[in-house]
Design a protein around this motif. Structure first.
Motif, PDB file in Angstrom:
ATOM      1  N   MET A   1      11.610  -1.601  -3.606  1.00 33.83           N
ATOM      2  CA  MET A   1      10.504  -2.461  -4.005  1.00 33.83           C
ATOM      3  C   MET A   1       9.362  -1.593  -4.525  1.00 33.83           C
ATOM      4  O   MET A   1       8.931  -0.658  -3.861  1.00 33.83           O
ATOM      5  N   ASN A   2       8.883  -1.888  -5.713  1.00 33.48           N
ATOM      6  CA  ASN A   2       7.779  -1.140  -6.310  1.00 33.48           C
ATOM      7  C   ASN A   2       6.457  -1.747  -5.858  1.00 33.48           C
ATOM      8  O   ASN A   2       6.119  -2.863  -6.240  1.00 33.48           O
ATOM      9  N   GLU A   3       5.739  -1.002  -5.028  1.00 32.76           N
ATOM     10  CA  GLU A   3       4.442  -1.462  -4.528  1.00 32.76           C
ATOM     11  C   GLU A   3       3.355  -1.085  -5.527  1.00 32.76           C
ATOM     12  O   GLU A   3       3.365   0.022  -6.086  1.00 32.76           O
ATOM     13  N   PRO A   4       2.392  -1.957  -5.768  1.00 37.27           N
ATOM     14  CA  PRO A   4       1.270  -1.576  -6.638  1.00 37.27           C
ATOM     15  C   PRO A   4       0.456  -0.468  -5.987  1.00 37.27           C
ATOM     16  O   PRO A   4       0.292  -0.427  -4.767  1.00 37.27           O
ATOM     17  N   THR A   5      -0.049   0.435  -6.793  1.00 30.04           N
ATOM     18  CA  THR A   5      -0.867   1.530  -6.256  1.00 30.04           C
ATOM     19  C   THR A   5      -2.332   1.121  -6.134  1.00 30.04           C
ATOM     20  O   THR A   5      -3.066   1.693  -5.338  1.00 30.04           O
ATOM     21  N   ASP A   6      -2.752   0.141  -6.912  1.00 28.28           N
ATOM     22  CA  ASP A   6      -4.132  -0.327  -6.853  1.00 28.28           C
ATOM     23  C   ASP A   6      -4.350  -1.131  -5.573  1.00 28.28           C
ATOM     24  O   ASP A   6      -3.629  -2.100  -5.316  1.00 28.28           O
ATOM     25  N   PRO A   7      -5.323  -0.754  -4.726  1.00 25.17           N
ATOM     26  CA  PRO A   7      -5.534  -1.462  -3.467  1.00 25.17           C
ATOM     27  C   PRO A   7      -5.817  -2.953  -3.635  1.00 25.17           C
ATOM     28  O   PRO A   7      -5.363  -3.771  -2.841  1.00 25.17           O
ATOM     29  N   ARG A   8      -6.544  -3.328  -4.688  1.00 25.20           N
ATOM     30  CA  ARG A   8      -6.848  -4.750  -4.890  1.00 25.20           C
ATOM     31  C   ARG A   8      -5.568  -5.537  -5.183  1.00 25.20           C
ATOM     32  O   ARG A   8      -5.366  -6.634  -4.659  1.00 25.20           O
ATOM     33  N   ALA A   9      -4.688  -4.957  -5.975  1.00 26.85           N
ATOM     34  CA  ALA A   9      -3.412  -5.617  -6.278  1.00 26.85           C
ATOM     35  C   ALA A   9      -2.540  -5.705  -5.039  1.00 26.85           C
ATOM     36  O   ALA A   9      -1.863  -6.707  -4.805  1.00 26.85           O
ATOM     37  N   ARG A  10      -2.582  -4.657  -4.229  1.00 29.53           N
ATOM     38  CA  ARG A  10      -1.790  -4.671  -2.994  1.00 29.53           C
ATOM     39  C   ARG A  10      -2.321  -5.729  -2.033  1.00 29.53           C
ATOM     40  O   ARG A  10      -1.556  -6.435  -1.381  1.00 29.53           O
ATOM     41  N   LEU A  11      -3.634  -5.851  -1.928  1.00 31.99           N
ATOM     42  CA  LEU A  11      -4.225  -6.882  -1.076  1.00 31.99           C
ATOM     43  C   LEU A  11      -3.798  -8.270  -1.540  1.00 31.99           C
ATOM     44  O   LEU A  11      -3.418  -9.118  -0.733  1.00 31.99           O
ATOM     45  N   ALA A  12      -3.848  -8.504  -2.853  1.00 32.61           N
ATOM     46  CA  ALA A  12      -3.438  -9.803  -3.393  1.00 32.61           C
ATOM     47  C   ALA A  12      -1.975 -10.078  -3.060  1.00 32.61           C
ATOM     48  O   ALA A  12      -1.609 -11.212  -2.706  1.00 32.61           O
ATOM     49  N   LEU A  13      -1.143  -9.057  -3.137  1.00 35.69           N
ATOM     50  CA  LEU A  13       0.281  -9.204  -2.821  1.00 35.69           C
ATOM     51  C   LEU A  13       0.476  -9.585  -1.363  1.00 35.69           C
ATOM     52  O   LEU A  13       1.263 -10.484  -1.026  1.00 35.69           O
ATOM     53  N   ARG A  14      -0.256  -8.926  -0.454  1.00 27.80           N
ATOM     54  CA  ARG A  14      -0.139  -9.230   0.976  1.00 27.80           C
ATOM     55  C   ARG A  14      -0.622 -10.644   1.281  1.00 27.80           C
ATOM     56  O   ARG A  14      -0.017 -11.374   2.056  1.00 27.80           O
ATOM     57  N   LEU A  15      -1.741 -11.036   0.673  1.00 27.73           N
ATOM     58  CA  LEU A  15      -2.261 -12.385   0.907  1.00 27.73           C
ATOM     59  C   LEU A  15      -1.299 -13.436   0.368  1.00 27.73           C
ATOM     60  O   LEU A  15      -1.088 -14.482   1.005  1.00 27.73           O
TER      61      LEU A  15
END
Length: 197
Positions: free
Chosen positions: A1-15
């Motif tokens: 799974m390719n995780e986004p490196t940008d923290p904001r994008a990662r937060l959006a993904l988790r939410l």
């Protein structure tokens, strides 16, 4: 799974993942019915003088103390009496003695054998449902006439037979399961608090 490196994008993904799982829980009639049954039967036990025991490992142990604290202290109603809720595993002398002299698998079951009475309730939290000490706790509780409630992740064929009520969050991702366990646990506490005298 390719995780986004940008923290904001990662937060959006988790939410998004949590929101998707919450929607799946809302659509799961069996899980909702089991949650209502666990809540009402726990309240009935406490109204009859029973005690609620809660246990888990790691993050689930933290949730066990969180939920017991909600019932001993005030949750929503600051005028009600403290309710009998015990998070197992936090007597370090008992836990280390049992783990050393017997087995880590027995740290909860031995406490239940000492403290639990027929008519009490056990909420056991295990994201996998397979933790040996949780399975032993459920077996010991059931043998003592204690209502057994397992909060776990996606159901599988090896769920402990000693769990009378199973709240299975439809996920295999530990953090998401624990998040929903807290949502369900808070609801259980709310019903217990509002239903007890």
């Amino acid at each position: 799974m390719n995780e986004p490196t940008d923290p904001r994008a990662r937060l959006a993904l988790r939410l998004d993942a949590t929101a998707t799982l919450l929607a799946a829980v809302q659509a799961d009639a069996g899980l909702l019915d089991a949650t209502l049954q666990a809540a009402t039967r726990t309240a009935e036990s406490i109204n009859r003088g029973g005690t609620l025991f809660i246990c888990g490992n790691g993050g689930s142990a933290g949730e066990a103390t969180h939920l017991s604290g909600e019932l001993i202290g005030p949750f929503l109603d600051k005028t009600r009496r403290p309710l009998p809720a015990i998070a197992l595993g936090f007597d370090t002398s008992a836990v280390t003695a049992v783990a050393n002299d017997f087995s880590f698998d027995e740290i909860f079951s031995r406490q239940l054998a000492a403290l639990a009475r027929p008519g009490d309730v056990l909420w056991a939290l295990s994201t996998s449902g397979r933790s040996p000490n949780i399975v032993r706790a459920l077996e010991t509780a059931a043998a003592r006439g204690v209502l057994t409630v397992l909060l776990t992740g996606a159901p599988h064929p090896d769920l402990p037979a000693a769990a009378e009520i199973v709240l299975a969050v439809p996920s295999r991702e530990t953090p998401r399961i624990q998040e929903l366990h807290l949502v369900l646990g808070h609801f259980l506490c709310e019903v217990v608090e509002s239903s007890t005298r």
